[in-house]
Design a protein around this motif. Structure first.
Motif, PDB file in Angstrom:
ATOM      1  N   ILE A  89       0.836  -1.208  -0.001  1.00  0.00           N
ATOM      2  CA  ILE A  89      -0.027  -0.076   0.055  1.00  0.00           C
ATOM      3  C   ILE A  89       0.794   1.244  -0.044  1.00  0.00           C
ATOM      4  N   TRP A  93       0.776   4.287  -2.816  1.00  0.00           N
ATOM      5  CA  TRP A  93       0.114   5.765  -2.264  1.00  0.00           C
ATOM      6  C   TRP A  93       1.033   6.741  -2.188  1.00  0.00           C
ATOM      7  N   TRP A  94       2.463   6.298  -2.199  1.00  0.00           N
ATOM      8  CA  TRP A  94       3.404   7.499  -1.607  1.00  0.00           C
ATOM      9  C   TRP A  94       3.266   8.854  -2.733  1.00  0.00           C
ATOM     10  N   PRO A  96       0.658   9.785  -5.070  1.00  0.00           N
ATOM     11  CA  PRO A  96      -0.475  10.611  -4.984  1.00  0.00           C
ATOM     12  C   PRO A  96      -0.747  11.243  -3.541  1.00  0.00           C
ATOM     13  N   ILE A  97      -0.257  10.709  -2.366  1.00  0.00           N
ATOM     14  CA  ILE A  97      -0.253  11.328  -1.253  1.00  0.00           C
ATOM     15  C   ILE A  97       0.567  12.480  -1.105  1.00  0.00           C
ATOM     16  N   MET A 150      -7.496   3.699  -6.663  1.00  0.00           N
ATOM     17  CA  MET A 150      -6.373   3.659  -5.473  1.00  0.00           C
ATOM     18  C   MET A 150      -5.558   4.970  -5.478  1.00  0.00           C
ATOM     19  N   ARG A 151      -5.204   5.507  -6.502  1.00  0.00           N
ATOM     20  CA  ARG A 151      -4.475   6.736  -6.465  1.00  0.00           C
ATOM     21  C   ARG A 151      -5.403   7.918  -6.298  1.00  0.00           C
ATOM     22  N   TYR A 153      -7.736   7.625  -4.098  1.00  0.00           N
ATOM     23  CA  TYR A 153      -7.838   7.627  -2.543  1.00  0.00           C
ATOM     24  C   TYR A 153      -6.533   8.288  -1.961  1.00  0.00           C
ATOM     25  N   GLY A 154      -5.350   8.031  -2.637  1.00  0.00           N
ATOM     26  CA  GLY A 154      -4.004   8.598  -2.038  1.00  0.00           C
ATOM     27  C   GLY A 154      -4.051   9.916  -1.915  1.00  0.00           C
ATOM     28  N   SER A 172      -6.884   6.588   5.983  1.00  0.00           N
ATOM     29  CA  SER A 172      -6.296   5.451   5.592  1.00  0.00           C
ATOM     30  C   SER A 172      -7.233   4.286   6.346  1.00  0.00           C
ATOM     31  N   SER A 190      -0.923   3.040   8.661  1.00  0.00           N
ATOM     32  CA  SER A 190      -1.441   4.408   8.758  1.00  0.00           C
ATOM     33  C   SER A 190      -0.246   5.174   9.351  1.00  0.00           C
ATOM     34  N   LEU A 193       2.065   5.966   6.769  1.00  0.00           N
ATOM     35  CA  LEU A 193       1.678   7.105   5.817  1.00  0.00           C
ATOM     36  C   LEU A 193       1.768   8.398   6.441  1.00  0.00           C
TER      37      LEU A 193
END
Length: 285
Positions: A89, A93-94, A96-97, A150-151, A153-154, A172, A190, A193
């Motif tokens: 995950i 996600w890194w 788009p976050i 998924m992106r 969401y990120g 998350s 989380s 993240l």
């Protein structure tokens, strides 16, 4: 500062030290970075210190993100040693976050103060209802999606976390549990993240709040060396040490709790802190 007596300053300092201990513990328990604790308490402290309403909430959010940096790293390390972090995950996600965090920092520079409170209340209460009622049928799917969704969401996790001053664990956690992931794995992932969100987020609030010192020259809490932009150095220095000590204790507590206990405790807490900002929005305090 702001005409406060020495006894008042000492009282505020002791309060922040105590809050640091609590936020670190809850960062370990819930994987939230402690921001959901810190933002409401910073809000009260900065109100007492005479910080104007127009810049008070972004100062709370920026300072919270700065404090989360070491706390989230400490919490992540403890969860990672237990093998509870889903690294797949993080890899997805890194990017788009981080983009979401940058977008949130730009919004923070120009957004009205009320926006921060509205975002905090809406997200906190929505999460609380989901966690407290905890219907097994409340799912988006059997597992997390791949690809564009998924992106997205990120990105949402990044921008909303930056506007709320939390480490991203709130969002998350919810997303992972809505897709059937165990709460303990959601909490652990989380915490990782939160590291991705807090570092660029804090730097973004330094940038966003840089003009505040010039706009409010009489407010010592906004001036160097007491603050850098929307990051209060005094608040960060007082809160960080104890949060680092108590974060691993929170991790132990999280892994000792049942799934239902962890969800209920988190939900009740979010209802309480959300209520404080509802009162602020209604009463302007």
């Amino acid at each position: 500062m702001s005409g406060l007596a020495v006894s008042d300053v000492v009282e505020l300092a002791l309060l922040l030290v105590a809050v640091g201990a609590l936020s670190g513990f809850l960062a370990g328990v819930f994987g939230i970075g402690g921001g959901a604790i810190l933002v409401p308490v910073f809000y009260e402290c900065f109100r007492i210190a005479g910080v104007p309403l127009e810049v008070r909430m972004p100062l709370c959010v920026g300072t919270s993100l700065a404090v989360i940096i070491p706390t989230s790293i400490r919490s992540f390390q403890a969860h990672y040693r237990r093998g509870a972090v889903d690294m797949s995950i993080l890899r997805m996600w890194w990017q788009p976050i981080v983009i979401g965090v940058v977008a949130g920092s730009v919004v923070a520079r120009y957004a009205p103060e009320r926006l921060f409170k509205i975002v905090f209340v809406c997200v906190a209460w929505s999460a609380a209802v989901r966690l407290i009622l905890a219907r097994e049928g409340w799912k988006f799917g059997e597992d997390l999606p791949n690809g564009l969704l998924m992106r997205v969401y990120g990105f949402c996790v990044g921008i909303l976390s930056t506007l709320m001053g939390i480490g991203g664990g709130l969002f998350s956690n919810l997303l992972m549990t809505f897709y059937g992931r165990p709460i303990h794995q959601a909490v652990a992932t989380s915490s990782a993240l939160a590291v991705l969100i807090s570092i660029p987020g804090a730097l973004g609030y330094v940038y966003a709040g840089w003009p505040a010192a010039a706009n409010y020259p009489a407010v010592a809490a906004l001036q160097v060396p007491f603050a850098l932009g929307y990051v209060s150095l005094i608040g960060a220095v007082l809160v960080m040490p104890m949060s680092l000590v108590t974060a691993p204790l929170g991790v132990r507590a999280a892994h000792a709790m049942s799934k239902r206990t962890l969800e209920t405790a988190f939900g009740c807490y979010l209802l309480i802190v959300g209520s404080r900002f509802v009162m602020s929005l209604v009463g302007g305090l």
